[in-house]
Write an enzyme that holds these catalytic residues in place. Sequence first.
Site, mmCIF file in Angstrom:
data_model
loop_
_atom_site.group_PDB
_atom_site.id
_atom_site.type_symbol
_atom_site.label_atom_id
_atom_site.label_comp_id
_atom_site.label_asym_id
_atom_site.label_seq_id
_atom_site.Cartn_x
_atom_site.Cartn_y
_atom_site.Cartn_z
ATOM 1 N N CYS A 61 -21.915 -14.010 16.364
ATOM 2 C CA CYS A 61 -22.491 -13.231 17.477
ATOM 3 C C CYS A 61 -21.508 -12.113 17.799
ATOM 4 O O CYS A 61 -20.937 -12.063 18.890
ATOM 5 C CB CYS A 61 -22.746 -14.119 18.687
ATOM 6 N N ALA A 62 -21.330 -11.203 16.853
ATOM 7 C CA ALA A 62 -20.223 -10.245 16.910
ATOM 8 C C ALA A 62 -20.379 -9.208 18.003
ATOM 9 O O ALA A 62 -19.380 -8.677 18.506
ATOM 10 C CB ALA A 62 -20.065 -9.552 15.553
ATOM 11 N N GLY A 122 -18.045 -6.116 18.525
ATOM 12 C CA GLY A 122 -16.941 -6.373 17.613
ATOM 13 C C GLY A 122 -15.568 -6.537 18.203
ATOM 14 O O GLY A 122 -14.578 -6.501 17.469
ATOM 15 N N GLY A 123 -15.451 -6.761 19.513
ATOM 16 C CA GLY A 123 -14.125 -6.929 20.100
ATOM 17 C C GLY A 123 -13.363 -8.091 19.491
ATOM 18 O O GLY A 123 -12.174 -7.971 19.177
ATOM 19 N N LYS A 124 -14.024 -9.221 19.339
ATOM 20 C CA LYS A 124 -13.367 -10.380 18.740
ATOM 21 C C LYS A 124 -13.226 -10.206 17.235
ATOM 22 O O LYS A 124 -12.259 -10.682 16.631
ATOM 23 C CB LYS A 124 -14.135 -11.661 19.068
ATOM 24 N N ASP A 133 -24.934 -10.002 13.911
ATOM 25 C CA ASP A 133 -25.557 -9.999 15.227
ATOM 26 C C ASP A 133 -27.007 -9.555 15.073
ATOM 27 O O ASP A 133 -27.375 -8.954 14.046
ATOM 28 C CB ASP A 133 -24.821 -9.063 16.187
ATOM 29 N N ASP A 184 -19.696 -16.997 19.500
ATOM 30 C CA ASP A 184 -19.479 -16.487 20.862
ATOM 31 C C ASP A 184 -20.863 -16.300 21.457
ATOM 32 O O ASP A 184 -21.418 -15.210 21.473
ATOM 33 C CB ASP A 184 -18.698 -15.179 20.793
ATOM 34 N N CYS A 190 -18.653 -17.455 27.783
ATOM 35 C CA CYS A 190 -17.968 -16.954 28.981
ATOM 36 C C CYS A 190 -18.716 -17.472 30.208
ATOM 37 O O CYS A 190 -19.095 -16.707 31.097
ATOM 38 C CB CYS A 190 -17.860 -15.437 28.971
#
Length: 392
Positions: free
Chosen positions: A209-210, A213-215, A233, A281, A334
């Site tokens: 679940c990109a 793309g932060g992670k 994604d 994520d 989160c």
Amino acid sequence: MTPAARVQAAIEILDSIITAARSQGAPADRLLAEWSRGHRFAGSKDRRAIRELVYGAIRACGPVPRSGRAAMLRLAETDSQLAELFDGSNYGPPAIGEGETPARGGVAPEWLEARLAASDIAGEEADALLGRAPLDLRVNTLKTDIDALELPLEGERIAAPGGLRLPSGTQVEQWDAYQTGLVEVQDGGSQLACLAVGAQPGETVIDLCAGAGGKTIALAADMQNSGTLIAADTDRGRLSRLAPRSQRAGTMIAETLLLDPGREMEKLAPWQGKADAVLVDAPCSGTGTWRRGPEARWRLSDQELTRLTDLQQRLITLAAGLVKPGGRLIYVTCSLLDEEGSRQIEQFLAAHKEFTAATPDLPVGEQRGAGIRLTPFQHGTDGFFIACLCRA
């Protein structure tokens, strides 16, 4: 603008935010930006003051207010100087009428407060969800290290290796270090979620679940640009933002996959049973990120939460099929609601005997079921649940 005119402007913006929250419309930040574009006469000080009033009122209300005026009256209950600006002057709000009642306070709508309390998020833990988030940076180890980095403003080191904390509102996007990819903006909790993946050079890692793309780019740095990294994604718009971020950071991504919702495995089939690590994520209620978007708690419903938990369970199951024997599945939300965290993992482990839970090796966090929980109150990060599941 006069102080009273700023209050009236904030009330009108709040009306738009409340309407949007009820109809799943644009977020508060976008509505504020639209107001600024349509009111060029408002100077930078006016815009800043109005923004403070808007977000102050949002944080002051628990359930969705009936109007922007009711929300502002709630904020005025704690600020006598603000109440005095309801004076009926030109461009200002009408005077407060006899018997006029403000919106109700609280952390969230009652049903959601009860769900949080059932997950042991109450009192100071709950109040901290509506604080103001700092700005965290991740030092890009592909280009520099934290000891060698020089920034215009010295940051405070945080629990995440290579993480720095700066005051909220710091304009890091204007810094050379940001523009050249030496640092990335990333919450400390998000950095710890990447650390839990344990991505190593030479591995095959899938970020299922990109998003933007932060992670993904953080994982590429952990892998030292060696190995195979897949960013997948279903959101074309968010996924399209990954390429410029990756270029700035100097990361190399083997493949970007745009997935069809409900038919994800069609494009993921070549990776079936081949990944050393899969990061999920998962889309969630976002209860851990209210410090950044406090009006989000007005958008959530019991029905939407059920939809999200069903989606999370489907994504974990999908990810399990991509993990090779001896590999690992890292589940992250989160959210601070147990139905999106520890309870999801309990259900998954009951149905997938080939997986066992391993406590993520993180420098901070508290045990929550088979995973680790981070909270704004205890750890100063956004709220996260992180679990690591190992395949036999």
